[in-house]
Motif scaffolding. Structure first.
Motif, PDB file in Angstrom:
ATOM      1  N   GLY A  21      20.940 -52.769  15.623  1.00  0.00           N
ATOM      2  CA  GLY A  21      20.779 -54.139  15.104  1.00  0.00           C
ATOM      3  C   GLY A  21      20.160 -55.073  16.109  1.00  0.00           C
ATOM      4  N   ARG A  22      19.942 -56.289  15.612  1.00  0.00           N
ATOM      5  CA  ARG A  22      19.267 -57.329  16.405  1.00  0.00           C
ATOM      6  C   ARG A  22      19.898 -57.528  17.772  1.00  0.00           C
ATOM      7  N   ASP A  23      21.252 -57.625  17.824  1.00  0.00           N
ATOM      8  CA  ASP A  23      21.908 -57.972  19.080  1.00  0.00           C
ATOM      9  C   ASP A  23      22.375 -56.745  19.865  1.00  0.00           C
ATOM     10  N   VAL A  24      21.900 -55.591  19.447  1.00  0.00           N
ATOM     11  CA  VAL A  24      22.339 -54.358  20.101  1.00  0.00           C
ATOM     12  C   VAL A  24      21.282 -53.958  21.137  1.00  0.00           C
ATOM     13  N   SER A  45      27.219 -35.112   4.763  1.00  0.00           N
ATOM     14  CA  SER A  45      27.010 -35.788   3.486  1.00  0.00           C
ATOM     15  C   SER A  45      27.333 -37.272   3.639  1.00  0.00           C
ATOM     16  N   PRO A  46      26.360 -38.174   3.556  1.00  0.00           N
ATOM     17  CA  PRO A  46      24.918 -37.919   3.426  1.00  0.00           C
ATOM     18  C   PRO A  46      24.356 -37.397   4.751  1.00  0.00           C
ATOM     19  N   PRO A  47      23.132 -36.823   4.719  1.00  0.00           N
ATOM     20  CA  PRO A  47      22.545 -36.264   5.942  1.00  0.00           C
ATOM     21  C   PRO A  47      22.385 -37.338   7.026  1.00  0.00           C
ATOM     22  N   LEU A  48      22.461 -36.906   8.282  1.00  0.00           N
ATOM     23  CA  LEU A  48      22.413 -37.853   9.394  1.00  0.00           C
ATOM     24  C   LEU A  48      21.137 -38.703   9.363  1.00  0.00           C
ATOM     25  N   SER A  49      19.995 -38.081   9.011  1.00  0.00           N
ATOM     26  CA  SER A  49      18.746 -38.854   9.019  1.00  0.00           C
ATOM     27  C   SER A  49      18.820 -40.014   8.012  1.00  0.00           C
ATOM     28  N   TRP A  50      19.474 -39.765   6.855  1.00  0.00           N
ATOM     29  CA  TRP A  50      19.619 -40.859   5.885  1.00  0.00           C
ATOM     30  C   TRP A  50      20.530 -41.938   6.484  1.00  0.00           C
ATOM     31  N   ALA A  51      21.631 -41.508   7.098  1.00  0.00           N
ATOM     32  CA  ALA A  51      22.605 -42.457   7.641  1.00  0.00           C
ATOM     33  C   ALA A  51      21.976 -43.301   8.752  1.00  0.00           C
ATOM     34  N   VAL A  52      21.140 -42.697   9.598  1.00  0.00           N
ATOM     35  CA  VAL A  52      20.472 -43.452  10.669  1.00  0.00           C
ATOM     36  C   VAL A  52      19.567 -44.507  10.042  1.00  0.00           C
ATOM     37  N   SER A  53      18.798 -44.126   9.009  1.00  0.00           N
ATOM     38  CA  SER A  53      17.895 -45.145   8.459  1.00  0.00           C
ATOM     39  C   SER A  53      18.676 -46.247   7.739  1.00  0.00           C
ATOM     40  N   ALA A  54      19.816 -45.906   7.115  1.00  0.00           N
ATOM     41  CA  ALA A  54      20.628 -46.956   6.472  1.00  0.00           C
ATOM     42  C   ALA A  54      21.171 -47.915   7.533  1.00  0.00           C
ATOM     43  N   ALA A  55      21.633 -47.379   8.661  1.00  0.00           N
ATOM     44  CA  ALA A  55      22.193 -48.242   9.713  1.00  0.00           C
ATOM     45  C   ALA A  55      21.084 -49.068  10.373  1.00  0.00           C
ATOM     46  N   LEU A  56      19.917 -48.436  10.549  1.00  0.00           N
ATOM     47  CA  LEU A  56      18.786 -49.140  11.186  1.00  0.00           C
ATOM     48  C   LEU A  56      18.281 -50.294  10.328  1.00  0.00           C
ATOM     49  N   GLY A  57      18.419 -50.138   9.020  1.00  0.00           N
ATOM     50  CA  GLY A  57      17.883 -51.145   8.103  1.00  0.00           C
ATOM     51  C   GLY A  57      18.794 -52.350   7.939  1.00  0.00           C
ATOM     52  N   ALA A  58      20.016 -52.318   8.514  1.00  0.00           N
ATOM     53  CA  ALA A  58      20.971 -53.412   8.310  1.00  0.00           C
ATOM     54  C   ALA A  58      20.875 -54.417   9.464  1.00  0.00           C
ATOM     55  N   PRO A  59      21.307 -55.674   9.236  1.00  0.00           N
ATOM     56  CA  PRO A  59      21.328 -56.622  10.359  1.00  0.00           C
ATOM     57  C   PRO A  59      22.152 -56.068  11.524  1.00  0.00           C
ATOM     58  N   LEU A  60      23.308 -55.471  11.179  1.00  0.00           N
ATOM     59  CA  LEU A  60      24.108 -54.737  12.169  1.00  0.00           C
ATOM     60  C   LEU A  60      24.511 -53.435  11.483  1.00  0.00           C
ATOM     61  N   GLY A  61      24.158 -52.308  12.082  1.00  0.00           N
ATOM     62  CA  GLY A  61      24.461 -51.021  11.453  1.00  0.00           C
ATOM     63  C   GLY A  61      25.302 -50.171  12.390  1.00  0.00           C
ATOM     64  N   LEU A  62      26.368 -49.584  11.849  1.00  0.00           N
ATOM     65  CA  LEU A  62      27.229 -48.713  12.659  1.00  0.00           C
ATOM     66  C   LEU A  62      27.273 -47.351  11.995  1.00  0.00           C
ATOM     67  N   LEU A  63      27.164 -46.328  12.798  1.00  0.00           N
ATOM     68  CA  LEU A  63      27.170 -44.970  12.260  1.00  0.00           C
ATOM     69  C   LEU A  63      28.102 -44.112  13.094  1.00  0.00           C
TER      70      LEU A  63
END
Ligand SMILES: C[S@@+](CC[C@H](N)C(=O)[O-])C[C@H]1O[C@@H](n2cnc3c(N)ncnc32)[C@H](O)[C@@H]1O
Length: 395
Positions: free
Chosen positions: A237-240, A185-203
């Motif tokens: 993210g961009r620098d990852v 909660s939330p499902p992993l697929s949602w969490a991946v897309s939230a992290a992918l959509g950020a300038p820097l995303g950590l999950l």
């Protein structure tokens, strides 16, 4: 009214101070005495909170733990301070000044972000957990940097934040640990897309994640503290660098980082030498045993086992080195006789690739100490054969 609100009043805070060091064995007597002067619910809430604080010392240290507020689930699921601080400092070093902490719990990560000078939007949907997170920000003097918002993370706009950190709930109080990532909660697929959509995303994910399930865009990092693997985190993210892997060992702060270009192939197998290296769990989870083998000039004892062997002792932060004194086929009677002959009093059992229960074996082979010596026995496989390697840590 929930169990935290009354504890935040002057009477509640005074009571919390009074019961701070209550020994659980004396709780009943203390409760009986305090109930003469305070409402029964307040007394039991204070004693419950004191117990949670005592348990939280291991994660947060006594200075913070005795000032913080916990829920049982919040304490259990929170990130330990050492790991959260390391992460927050990484973010700070990459120029992050604001972060949306999605699924903030009681604020383990939010506190570390704020202490690194990062402004935090801390979101959780559970009202009691939010109250604890708010009380913690207050208690630690971080309220100016932490905004706690009670909301479903899937409905929060994170545009404008330098980074997004998602730590989904992977346990439920009813069902225990959840294994299906889509049931997080939330499902992993949602969490991946939230992290992918950020300038820097950590999950934050389960350390046991199969490498095939890691999204190709991510750098995956495994963090251990004091030799125990604590978590895995996917960085986007961009620098990852997509496909990179890192093992980070705390408290030393020693890390191995490889990209898909610099990653070494699996190490070769070689005969057992004088030394055996037991790689740190983060190194093993990150599939970086080859890097350790190269560092110590060694190879594997078996193609399927993450023990490295070499002829020389090397000091490395990534593995514990043992000097091997004996190698014998797995045989309980022989081991028992050897321990008696060597006057062993303390036996450490380690295993990899063996189904034997360490405690059961210890009871069988060393029912009582024979003398002052200490020995470590590795139950493992060498070239496919069940084998016992005896030795002791290299000082
Ligand atoms: C693993 S804990 C977070 C721990 C936190 N990082 C810490 O260090 O204290 C996960 C949290 O996610 C919250 N949660 C789960 N699903 C949520 C959702 N859809 N929206 C908001 N919060 C959610 C739970 O209430 C729980 O507090």
């Amino acid at each position: 009214m929930n169990v935290l609100t009354p504890l935040l009043t002057p009477e509640g805070r005074a009571l919390l101070d009074e019961v701070r060091d209550t020994d659980p064995a004396h709780e009943l007597a203390v409760a009986t005495r305090l109930r003469r002067e305070h409402p029964a619910e307040l007394v039991s809430a204070a004693l419950g909170q004191a117990r949670l604080r005592q348990r939280a010392v291991a994660k947060f240290g006594s200075e913070d733990a005795r000032r913080m507020f916990f829920t049982p689930d919040g304490a259990e699921q929170s990130t330990r301070a050492s790991v959260a601080t390391y992460r927050a400092e990484c973010l700070q070093a990459t120029g992050v000044r604001s972060v949306a902490d999605l699924c903030c719990g009681i604020g383990g990560d939010a506190i570390a972000f704020a202490r690194a000078g990062i402004r935090v939007l801390a979101v959780d949907r559970d009202p009691l957990t939010c109250e604890a997170a708010r009380a913690n920000a207050d208690a630690l003097g971080l309220a100016e940097l932490i905004e706690v918002r009670e909301a479903d993370v899937t409905e929060v706009d994170t545009a404008g934040y330098d980074a997004v950190f998602v730590d989904p709930a992977r346990r439920s109080s009813k069902r225990g640990r959840i294994f299906d990532p889509e049931a997080y909660s939330p499902p992993l697929s949602w969490a991946v897309s939230a992290a992918l959509g950020a300038p820097l995303g950590l999950l934050k994910i389960a350390p046991g994640i199969p490498h095939e399930a890691i999204p190709p865009e991510a750098t995956a990092e495994w963090v251990s503290d004091g030799g125990d693997v604590k978590e895995a985190v996917l960085w986007f993210g961009r620098d990852v660098t997509p496909g990179a892997r890192r093992a980070m060992l705390l408290p030393a702060g020693a890390g191995i980082y490889v990209t898909s270009e610099t990653m070494l192939p699996d190490p070769g197998v070689r005969p057992v030498g004088r030394y055996l290296y037991e790689p740190d769990g983060a190194v093993i989870r990150a599939h970086l045993v080859a890097e350790v083998a190269e560092e110590v000039g060694g190879g594997l004892i078996d193609p399927t086992i993450a023990y490295v062997t070499a002829d020389e002792a090397h000091r490395t932060p990534y593995a514990t080195a043992y000097e091997i004194t004996d190698r014998l086929p797995f045989n309980v009677k022989k081991l028992k006789a050897l321990l008696r002959e060597r006057r062993v009093g303390v036996l450490t059992v380690k295993k990899r690739g063996s189904a034997v229960e360490p405690e059961e074996l210890r009871r069988k082979v060393l029912p009582k100490p024979h003398g002052p010596e200490s020995v470590t026995v590795f139950l493992t496989r060498v070239a496919g054969a069940p084998t016992m390697l005896l030795g002791h840590p290299v000082r």
